[in-house]
Design an enzyme around this catalytic site. Structure first.
Site, mmCIF file in Angstrom:
data_model
loop_
_atom_site.group_PDB
_atom_site.id
_atom_site.type_symbol
_atom_site.label_atom_id
_atom_site.label_comp_id
_atom_site.label_asym_id
_atom_site.label_seq_id
_atom_site.Cartn_x
_atom_site.Cartn_y
_atom_site.Cartn_z
ATOM 1 N N HIS A 186 0.831 -1.204 0.000
ATOM 2 C CA HIS A 186 0.000 0.000 0.000
ATOM 3 C C HIS A 186 0.862 1.249 0.000
ATOM 4 O O HIS A 186 0.524 2.255 -0.631
ATOM 5 C CB HIS A 186 -0.913 0.000 1.228
ATOM 6 N N CYS A 485 -0.646 -3.625 -17.990
ATOM 7 C CA CYS A 485 -1.257 -2.814 -16.946
ATOM 8 C C CYS A 485 -0.628 -3.074 -15.584
ATOM 9 O O CYS A 485 -1.096 -2.556 -14.581
ATOM 10 C CB CYS A 485 -2.769 -3.029 -16.889
#
Length: 561
Positions: A186, A485
């Site tokens: 994160h 991606c």
């Protein structure tokens, strides 16, 4: 003053120089905490402490942007997990004190999460942060986290929980260094989105004392303690030159000889879409729709999804593509309303398209909502499925997309089987998209959430590049476009290699687009092909990157060294 250089993994480009601020360590239970006099009463107090933490996370979510808010809301759900409360109650009944009971319950869950791997392993930091904050609430002491900043600072931490990263003041946080964490933590994702230079998995980062001068290089991963004035000036000069060079390029991505390479954004929600839509890029290469689902207690309705997708599509008008990944969830990203039962190895279980096949009503509703939003906005929407391994799966998905009235279907190439069989797997669909994070994980048999395995998960691993090469060859045989991606698409050097291998578009955090655009503009397609061949032929990841760097345009070298 001793000058020291520490090495980590650069995950958010740019440099920073400021005074180190060290994040307060987790709060731990007292070693000699007495047994509770009344276990039932203490359980009430422990549950209240968990709820206090959840409410604080909700309050932070209300002040954060959409992506950070979604992460914080999901973390609040951990604090409200009844199973976690029950585990704490078990330890209270066995004679452990309240803080000790919270600690032991959290560690039991952490062990389970680590064993499950992938998404669960990623949440261990969040889980332990919830536990530490709850222990602080039980003991009536200040919660751990980033201290109040009064001047530009480099934040040093063992790792940063979403509760801390999501509310960092961009004006005062010059950079971030963590001792743990990996490329897909994160901290890495949010730092890149916020444009804060960051280095993760930096050994001995916690040896840096608060108040020490620190410089960091978010490209190379170098962290220098007590840097010389000359080295700080050199970093600042490089950043200045970078800004000048990057501002000179704009518009669609293309090589120096005009070969088009689409430059697209990875987004996770409405706020991301609004921010990306205002930037100089060609659309969206990955809209992660699971954020719509993960914090929901019940399946979002057709109307709810249609509203969200409409707001995501609007910033891109009718002329910029939006590639949507359908729900990527399952045993490793559990949904309360789509529980398929426990699995011994969730990363290899019924996730992604496999969940959609087991619960087709979820996919049917999502595709209807996407079609309605596309019709309402006139957006160029293309839909792809995650975790596709076979041509039968690709054909099944293409049929569902067509039945919903959506014009273009695609598949994620993140399983080696799909890459090696791309000439078959891509036949029923219109395009493919390489998810390089998972593709590296499955190719190298290394959990991509384990920071200790970062070397194996280096996107420059020649084995991974050769799997990508095979996928591109299969797509070329069919005349089908194939994009990237995964995080490697935002690396300017890797972008050259991927272009040389045959990739037609690159999707990344929007902040990374200018550097990739610049890199492409300085090399011809033929040059990219030569660089790609040198990378796939290398013996090691380090040798592959060095081969490309040494042969790259000198101006690009200057930006990256």
């Amino acid at each position: 003053m001793e000058v020291r250089t520490l090495q980590g993994i650069g995950v958010s480009a740019g440099s920073a120089y400021a005074t180190a601020v060290v994040v307060a360590p987790p709060v731990t239970a007292p070693a000699d905490e007495p047994a509770p006099a009344d276990a039932d009463a203490e359980l009430v107090r422990v549950k209240a402490a968990f709820e206090q933490v959840a409410a604080e996370l909700d309050a932070r979510a209300a002040r954060a942007d959409k992506t950070a808010a979604q992460i914080l809301t999901a973390t609040a759900l951990i604090a409200r997990d009844k199973g976690l409360h029950k585990a704490a109650g078990k330890h209270l009944a066995a004679g452990s004190g309240p803080a000790t009971s919270v600690h032991r319950a959290v560690e039991e869950y952490a062990a389970q999460f680590e064993a499950l791997g992938d998404y669960f392993a990623e949440r261990v930091t969040d889980l332990r942060d919830v536990g530490s904050r709850t222990i602080a609430a039980v003991l009536g002491v200040p919660a751990p986290g980033v201290p109040t900043l009064t001047a530009p600072s480099v934040v040093i931490a063992l790792d940063l929980a979403p509760a801390d990263t999501a509310v960092l003041d961009r004006d005062l946080v010059a950079g971030i260094v963590t001792q743990e964490g990996g490329r897909n933590s994160h901290t890495a994702i949010l730092a890149a989105q916020m444009g804060i230079p960051a280095v993760v998995h930096c050994a001995d980062a916690l040896s840096i004392e608060a108040g020490t001068s620190v410089s960091i290089d978010g490209d190379s991963g170098a962290v220098v303690v007590n840097p010389s004035a000359e080295s700080v000036a050199a970093l600042a000069d490089r950043d200045s030159k970078r800004a000048t060079l990057l501002s000179a390029t704009s518009g669609p991505g293309k090589t120096s000889d005009g070969h088009a390479v689409g430059l697209l954004a990875n987004i996770g929600g409405v706020d991301d879409a609004v921010a990306a839509g205002a930037q100089d890029l060609e659309g969206v290469g990955l809209f992660r729709t699971e954020f719509v689902f993960l914090s929901a207690k019940t399946a979002p309705t057709l109307e709810e999804q249609t509203d969200i997708y409409t707001r995501v599509f609007q910033p891109f008008g009718t002329d910029r593509r939006i590639v949507v990944r359908t729900l990527d969830a399952g045993a490793d990203k559990p949904l309360a309303f789509a529980d398929l039962g426990a699995e011994e190895n969730p990363a290899l279980g019924r996730r992604g398209l496999r969940l959609s096949q087991a619960r087709p009503e979820l996919l049917e509703t999502q595709l209807k909502a996407l079609a309605a939003a596309a019709s309402a906005t006139g957006a160029d929407v293309r839909v792809m499925a995650p975790m596709v391994a076979t041509v039968e799966e690709a054909k099944w998905f293409a049929d569902q997309v067509a039945a919903a009235g959506l014009p273009k279907s695609g598949v994620m190439i993140e399983v080696p089987a799909a890459a090696l069989g791309a000439r078959h797997v891509l036949a029923p669909v219109d395009f493919g998209s390489l998810g390089t994070n998972d593709l590296a994980q499955y190719t190298m048999a290394a959990d991509r959430m384990q920071g200790a395995l970062s070397d194996l998960l280096d996107p420059w691993q020649p084995a991974v590049l050769n799997v990508i090469k095979a996928a591109c060859a299969g797509a070329a045989e069919l005349g089908k476009p194939i994009g990237v991606c995964g995080e490697s698409g935002g690396d300017p050097l890797m972008a050259l290699v991927l272009t040389g291998l045959g990739v037609s578009s690159l999707s990344m955090a929007p902040s990374k687009v200018p550097a990739v655009r610049f890199a492409l503009s300085r090399h011809s397609l033929e040059a990219c092909q030569r660089l790609a061949e040198s990378a796939v032929s290398a013996a090691t990841a380090a040798a592959a990157r060095e081969a490309v760097l040494s042969a790259a345009d000198p101006e690009l070298q200057a930006l990256l060294t």
